[in-house]
Enzyme design. Structure first.
Site, PDB file in Angstrom:
ATOM      1  CE  LYS A 174       9.753 -11.740 -13.717  1.00  0.00           C
ATOM      2  NZ  LYS A 174      10.426 -11.211 -14.873  1.00  0.00           N
ATOM      3  CE  LYS A 223      -8.618  -3.676  14.426  1.00  0.00           C
ATOM      4  NZ  LYS A 223      -7.621  -3.569  13.378  1.00  0.00           N
ATOM      5  CG  ASN A 234      -0.141  -0.072   2.514  1.00  0.00           C
ATOM      6  OD1 ASN A 234       0.558   0.864   2.854  1.00  0.00           O
ATOM      7  ND2 ASN A 234      -0.218  -1.202   3.237  1.00  0.00           N
TER       8      ASN A 234
END
Ligand SMILES: Cc1cc2nc3c(=O)[nH]c(=O)nc-3n(C[C@H](O)[C@H](O)[C@H](O)COP(=O)(O)O)c2cc1C
Length: 406
Positions: A293, A347, A214
């Site tokens: 790969k 959490k 990200n």
């Protein structure tokens, strides 16, 4: 920039070591950071660096030894005037000779008298040949000065100008500046506290050359770590794969994957007073890793199965010990408040810092952020500013609540 950093008054003492040639760079960095700088040279420092260069960069005269007991400036009592004016005194580089003089309380030089007279914090940045540094006299002087409350910046190791290799190099102006901010920060609200911060993205490899990730840059987490460090905390930073400088002062643990971040967080969390989970940890990783790969196949699409990573914040919430404060971050693209409030409960967080990543100048990669800081106690506030200001505000809120709940 944090408000308390505004127009700080710095006396920069430069002594007669080879690293004095870096003095002009330090002055530039201080001026660029908005500081008001008075430069004081020892008599021997003038052999290494030009007062004219320093005066030009500081935008004012440089104080020389000849000004100390002079008829022209004597009536101003320069050492007292400068000692009282300073918010902080930095001596960089600081020679073995000057260390010995300070340890003995000598006032023959303008800089020595100024250091005796000032009540401002003092940062000493020793730089010298590796053997001079290791010599027992220098080691004793450093120990004595530490005990007396001087802040000593540990020299760097590497190639030394004298041809030796080892410890003794003057750290970069960037590092000196950070230590100076820490010395001058007016809030010492986290002294003696241990803080763990996670920051940056994670990379979840599919094969040796491809990963899922990200756009997190780690800037917000590093700003939170930095603000805690300024306030006196010992900071451990678990940092994902981002190229970040300015990490001096922290105990840095570099990780790549969510699994590594989890292991590092678990290993360090036990002794922490505060844990800030600012990293953008991948929720999923490829279920299978291909050691070779992956090649294009004939088909137009490729299906990759993903496996869920452990929710590190939730796992830390389960292990939270008495008195430990857990602060999570939530980057949301919709239903910001609803999602963030739910995460606090699920959490076992004490606070969550929620930001809308779709808002302009907010979220990944920017230097600014707009956040809601929500507490498990139902408290809520909103704040916009540079990531440095947001970090300050997070600590202001967390610490004011902690004080009032005592
Ligand atoms: C070329 C040269 C380089 C020196 N570099 C250093 C140094 O890096 N660190 C140090 O402690 N002394 C160094 N010295 C010794 C100092 O210059 C000497 O002790 C001097 O008296 C220091 O005075 P001051 O601390 O009052 O400025 C160097 C001497 C020479 C000749």
């Amino acid at each position: 920039m944090a408000e308390w950093k505004n127009r700080k008054r710095i006396v920069l003492g430069i002594t007669g070591g080879i690293a004095a040639y870096k003095g002009p760079e330090i002055v530039r960095a201080l001026v660029k950071a908005g500081c008001d700088v008075e430069v004081v040279l020892t008599e021997d420092a003038e052999r290494f660096v030009s007062p004219m260069v320093l005066s030009t960069l500081a935008g004012k005269r440089t104080w020389r030894q000849q000004d100390f007991l002079s008829e022209e400036y004597g009536w101003k009592i320069p050492h007292i005037t400068l000692a009282d004016w300073a918010d902080v005194v930095v001596v960089a580089p600081c020679t073995a000779e000057t260390l010995a003089n300070i340890a003995q309380g000598r006032g023959k030089e303008l800089l020595g008298s100024l250091l005796l007279a000032t009540r401002a914090p003092v940062l000493l940045c020793p730089a010298m040949n590796v053997n001079m540094l290791a010599d027992s006299s220098t080691a004793d002087n450093l120990r004595i000065l530490k005990e007396r409350g001087y802040t000593i910046l540990d020299p760097d190791s590497g190639d030394l100008a004298c041809g030796y290799e080892g410890k003794g190099r003057l750290p970069s102006p960037e590092v000196i500046l950070e230590e100076m901010w820490r010395a001058v920060c007016p809030f010492k609200t986290l002294e003696g506290k241990h803080i763990l911060v996670t920051a940056g993205p994670t990379w979840e490899f599919l094969d040796p050359v491809r990963f899922l990730s990200n756009p997190s840059t780690g800037k917000m987490g590093v700003a939170v770590a930095r603000a805690a460090w300024y306030r006196g905390a010992s900071v451990t930073l678990i940092l994902g794969p981002v190229p970040l400088s300015r990490l001096a002062g922290f105990d840095v643990v570099r990780v790549v994957s969510a699994e590594e971040m989890k292991e590092a967080a678990f290993a360090h969390s036990g002794k922490m007073d505060f844990i800030v989970k600012a990293a953008a940890v991948g929720d999923y990783r490829p279920a299978e890793y291909s050691g070779e790969k992956m090649k294009r196949s004939g088909s137009a699409t490729l299906q990759i199965e993903l496996a869920q990573n452990v929710d590190i914040a939730a796992a830390l919430g389960e292990r939270k010990h008495d008195g430990q404060v857990l602060i999570g971050f939530a980057a949301e693209s919709h239903d910001l408040l609803k999602n963030a409030t739910e995460k606090i409960r699920k959490k076992n967080l004490d606070y969550i810092v929620a930001n809308d990543i779709t808002a302009p100048e907010s979220g990944f990669g920017t230097d600014t952020n707009t956040v809601r800081i929500l507490g498990a106690d139902g408290s809520a506030s909103e704040f916009s500013g540079s990531k440095e200001d947001v970090a300050e505000e997070i600590w202001n809120i967390v610490l004011s609540h902690k004080r009032s709940s005592r």
